[in-house]
Design a protein around this motif. Structure first.
Motif, PDB file in Angstrom:
ATOM      1  N   ALA A  86       6.146  -2.769   6.117  1.00  0.00           N
ATOM      2  CA  ALA A  86       6.836  -2.436   7.359  1.00  0.00           C
ATOM      3  C   ALA A  86       7.480  -1.070   7.216  1.00  0.00           C
ATOM      4  N   SER A  87       7.619  -0.375   8.336  1.00  0.00           N
ATOM      5  CA  SER A  87       8.317   0.897   8.290  1.00  0.00           C
ATOM      6  C   SER A  87       9.299   0.987   9.438  1.00  0.00           C
ATOM      7  N   GLY A  88      10.290   1.869   9.282  1.00  0.00           N
ATOM      8  CA  GLY A  88      11.308   2.014  10.306  1.00  0.00           C
ATOM      9  C   GLY A  88      11.959   3.370  10.221  1.00  0.00           C
ATOM     10  N   SER A  89      12.718   3.697  11.284  1.00  0.00           N
ATOM     11  CA  SER A  89      13.412   4.986  11.282  1.00  0.00           C
ATOM     12  C   SER A  89      14.911   4.774  11.180  1.00  0.00           C
ATOM     13  N   SER A  90      15.525   4.387  12.251  1.00  0.00           N
ATOM     14  CA  SER A  90      16.973   4.194  12.188  1.00  0.00           C
ATOM     15  C   SER A  90      17.342   2.826  12.722  1.00  0.00           C
ATOM     16  N   GLY A  91      18.535   2.392  12.400  1.00  0.00           N
ATOM     17  CA  GLY A  91      19.044   1.148  12.959  1.00  0.00           C
ATOM     18  C   GLY A  91      18.368  -0.101  12.461  1.00  0.00           C
ATOM     19  N   ASN A  92      17.693  -0.028  11.349  1.00  0.00           N
ATOM     20  CA  ASN A  92      17.095  -1.195  10.712  1.00  0.00           C
ATOM     21  C   ASN A  92      15.906  -1.799  11.440  1.00  0.00           C
ATOM     22  N   THR A  93      15.604  -1.386  12.667  1.00  0.00           N
ATOM     23  CA  THR A  93      14.446  -1.967  13.346  1.00  0.00           C
ATOM     24  C   THR A  93      13.187  -1.544  12.615  1.00  0.00           C
ATOM     25  N   ILE A  94      12.385  -2.506  12.210  1.00  0.00           N
ATOM     26  CA  ILE A  94      11.183  -2.187  11.458  1.00  0.00           C
ATOM     27  C   ILE A  94       9.963  -2.777  12.147  1.00  0.00           C
ATOM     28  N   TYR A  95       8.840  -2.166  11.867  1.00  0.00           N
ATOM     29  CA  TYR A  95       7.582  -2.534  12.483  1.00  0.00           C
ATOM     30  C   TYR A  95       6.591  -2.887  11.379  1.00  0.00           C
ATOM     31  N   PHE A  96       5.938  -4.025  11.559  1.00  0.00           N
ATOM     32  CA  PHE A  96       5.086  -4.558  10.506  1.00  0.00           C
ATOM     33  C   PHE A  96       3.622  -4.197  10.685  1.00  0.00           C
ATOM     34  N   GLY A  97       2.937  -4.094   9.562  1.00  0.00           N
ATOM     35  CA  GLY A  97       1.488  -4.020   9.572  1.00  0.00           C
ATOM     36  C   GLY A  97       0.909  -5.422   9.640  1.00  0.00           C
ATOM     37  N   GLU A  98      -0.401  -5.497   9.615  1.00  0.00           N
ATOM     38  CA  GLU A  98      -1.054  -6.798   9.754  1.00  0.00           C
ATOM     39  C   GLU A  98      -1.185  -7.529   8.424  1.00  0.00           C
ATOM     40  N   GLY A  99      -0.843  -6.854   7.361  1.00  0.00           N
ATOM     41  CA  GLY A  99      -0.803  -7.522   6.064  1.00  0.00           C
ATOM     42  C   GLY A  99      -2.092  -7.417   5.279  1.00  0.00           C
ATOM     43  N   SER A 100      -1.948  -7.591   3.980  1.00  0.00           N
ATOM     44  CA  SER A 100      -3.095  -7.683   3.072  1.00  0.00           C
ATOM     45  C   SER A 100      -3.091  -9.087   2.487  1.00  0.00           C
ATOM     46  N   TRP A 101      -4.191  -9.836   2.762  1.00  0.00           N
ATOM     47  CA  TRP A 101      -4.285 -11.200   2.255  1.00  0.00           C
ATOM     48  C   TRP A 101      -4.864 -11.151   0.854  1.00  0.00           C
ATOM     49  N   LEU A 102      -4.092 -11.570  -0.115  1.00  0.00           N
ATOM     50  CA  LEU A 102      -4.538 -11.555  -1.500  1.00  0.00           C
ATOM     51  C   LEU A 102      -4.792 -12.980  -1.971  1.00  0.00           C
ATOM     52  N   THR A 103      -5.977 -13.199  -2.509  1.00  0.00           N
ATOM     53  CA  THR A 103      -6.315 -14.488  -3.105  1.00  0.00           C
ATOM     54  C   THR A 103      -6.704 -14.255  -4.552  1.00  0.00           C
ATOM     55  N   VAL A 104      -6.029 -14.932  -5.457  1.00  0.00           N
ATOM     56  CA  VAL A 104      -6.329 -14.822  -6.882  1.00  0.00           C
ATOM     57  C   VAL A 104      -7.020 -16.114  -7.318  1.00  0.00           C
ATOM     58  N   VAL A 105      -8.238 -15.951  -7.829  1.00  0.00           N
ATOM     59  CA  VAL A 105      -9.020 -17.148  -8.194  1.00  0.00           C
ATOM     60  C   VAL A 105      -9.204 -17.233  -9.715  1.00  0.00           C
ATOM     61  N   PHE A 130      18.323  -9.683  14.010  1.00  0.00           N
ATOM     62  CA  PHE A 130      17.024  -9.576  14.660  1.00  0.00           C
ATOM     63  C   PHE A 130      16.358 -10.944  14.740  1.00  0.00           C
ATOM     64  N   TRP A 131      15.499 -11.084  15.733  1.00  0.00           N
ATOM     65  CA  TRP A 131      14.520 -12.154  15.748  1.00  0.00           C
ATOM     66  C   TRP A 131      13.142 -11.518  15.855  1.00  0.00           C
ATOM     67  N   TYR A 132      12.266 -11.949  14.957  1.00  0.00           N
ATOM     68  CA  TYR A 132      10.871 -11.538  14.983  1.00  0.00           C
ATOM     69  C   TYR A 132      10.015 -12.759  15.278  1.00  0.00           C
ATOM     70  N   VAL A 133       8.848 -12.518  15.880  1.00  0.00           N
ATOM     71  CA  VAL A 133       7.928 -13.599  16.204  1.00  0.00           C
ATOM     72  C   VAL A 133       6.549 -13.266  15.652  1.00  0.00           C
ATOM     73  N   GLN A 134       5.875 -14.285  15.163  1.00  0.00           N
ATOM     74  CA  GLN A 134       4.513 -14.103  14.653  1.00  0.00           C
ATOM     75  C   GLN A 134       3.628 -15.121  15.358  1.00  0.00           C
ATOM     76  N   TYR A 135       2.830 -14.645  16.325  1.00  0.00           N
ATOM     77  CA  TYR A 135       1.884 -15.518  17.008  1.00  0.00           C
ATOM     78  C   TYR A 135       0.697 -15.783  16.095  1.00  0.00           C
ATOM     79  N   PRO A 136       0.003 -16.892  16.288  1.00  0.00           N
ATOM     80  CA  PRO A 136      -1.118 -17.232  15.404  1.00  0.00           C
ATOM     81  C   PRO A 136      -2.117 -16.091  15.285  1.00  0.00           C
ATOM     82  N   GLY A 137      -2.391 -15.693  14.065  1.00  0.00           N
ATOM     83  CA  GLY A 137      -3.374 -14.652  13.812  1.00  0.00           C
ATOM     84  C   GLY A 137      -2.900 -13.241  14.096  1.00  0.00           C
ATOM     85  N   GLN A 138      -1.639 -13.077  14.421  1.00  0.00           N
ATOM     86  CA  GLN A 138      -1.124 -11.741  14.734  1.00  0.00           C
ATOM     87  C   GLN A 138      -0.031 -11.337  13.743  1.00  0.00           C
ATOM     88  N   HIS A 139       0.336 -10.060  13.809  1.00  0.00           N
ATOM     89  CA  HIS A 139       1.379  -9.605  12.906  1.00  0.00           C
ATOM     90  C   HIS A 139       2.764  -9.811  13.518  1.00  0.00           C
TER      91      HIS A 139
END
Lengths: 112, 114
Positions: free
Chosen positions: A93-112, B34-43
């Motif tokens: 996640a990244s943000g600028s000011s005021g703690n509000t952050i924006y998330f990416g869609e993530g990296s799904w890691l599976t260790v087998v 804050f409140w964040y929401v994560q819909y199925p399959g979304q970020h």
């Protein structure tokens, strides 16, 4: 770019191998976070970068985990000698000011 | 130390029912919530936030939350839920400075039955 970009989106690796996960934050954002999301575990804070300050590494679970942020932009999370319990979604996640952050869609890691 | 607690882990409601998800925090200073929401399959997406001022904050999609300082709470509410509100909801706490990490609660899974 328009949002936080993470790669790879999915990674399957063998136990004991090292993995690198990449995060491209929103342009101009000074703060960058890594979190880990496991089933039923919520969002676990890993590490936080803010500008040129020393990163807050207090959430890294072991010395197998490390992260760097080059040029105040792109960040790489490295997991050495992966274990099965490392399987999770790694969120940036990244943000600028005021703690509000924006998330990416993530990296799904599976260790087998 | 900062901490966030969400007591409801899994909530099941019928459409049109009212919703209230609990969030309690522990922190000695001024807070951002804050409140964040994560819909199925979304970020994860930001639903609403409180920094200062009116303790009743309104967010997207008809959600609102009330900051009650004396109770260290920031509960999320919606008067009438829809099937499309099915998602996981996370409460988060940040310190008042513009630096510092956000701490998230364990999350609450909301399932709305049509």
């Amino acid at each position: 770019g328009a949002g936080v970009s993470q790669s790879p989106s999915n990674k399957v690796t063998e136990k004991g191998k090292d993995v690198e996960l990449r995060c491209d934050p929103i342009s101009g954002h000074t703060a960058l976070y890594w979190y880990r999301q496991s089933l039923g575990q919520g969002l676990e804070f890993l590490i936080y970068f803010q500008g040129n300050s020393a990163p807050d590494k207090s959430g890294l679970p072991s010395d197998r985990f490390s992260a760097e942020r080059t040029g105040g932009s792109v960040s790489t999370l490295t997991i050495q000698r992966t274990q099965q319990e490392d399987s999770a979604v790694y969120l940036c996640a990244s943000g600028s000011s005021g703690n509000t952050i924006y998330f990416g869609e993530g990296s799904w890691l599976t260790v087998v | 130390a900062q901490s966030v607690s969400q007591h409801n882990h899994h909530v099941i409601l019928s459409e049109a029912a009212s919703l209230e998800l609990g969030c309690n925090y522990s922190y000695g200073g001024t807070v951002n919530l804050f409140w964040y929401v994560q819909y199925p399959g979304q970020h994860l997406q930001l639903l609403l936030k409180y920094f200062s001022g009116d303790p009743l904050v309104k967010g997207i999609k008809g959600f609102e939350a009330e900051f009650i300082k004396s109770k260290f709470s920031f509960n999320l509410r919606k008067p009438s839920v829809q099937w499309s509100d099915t998602a996981e909801y996370f409460c988060a706490l940040g310190g008042s400075s513009n630096t510092g990490k956000l701490i998230f609660g364990q999350g609450t899974t909301l399932q709305v039955k049509p």
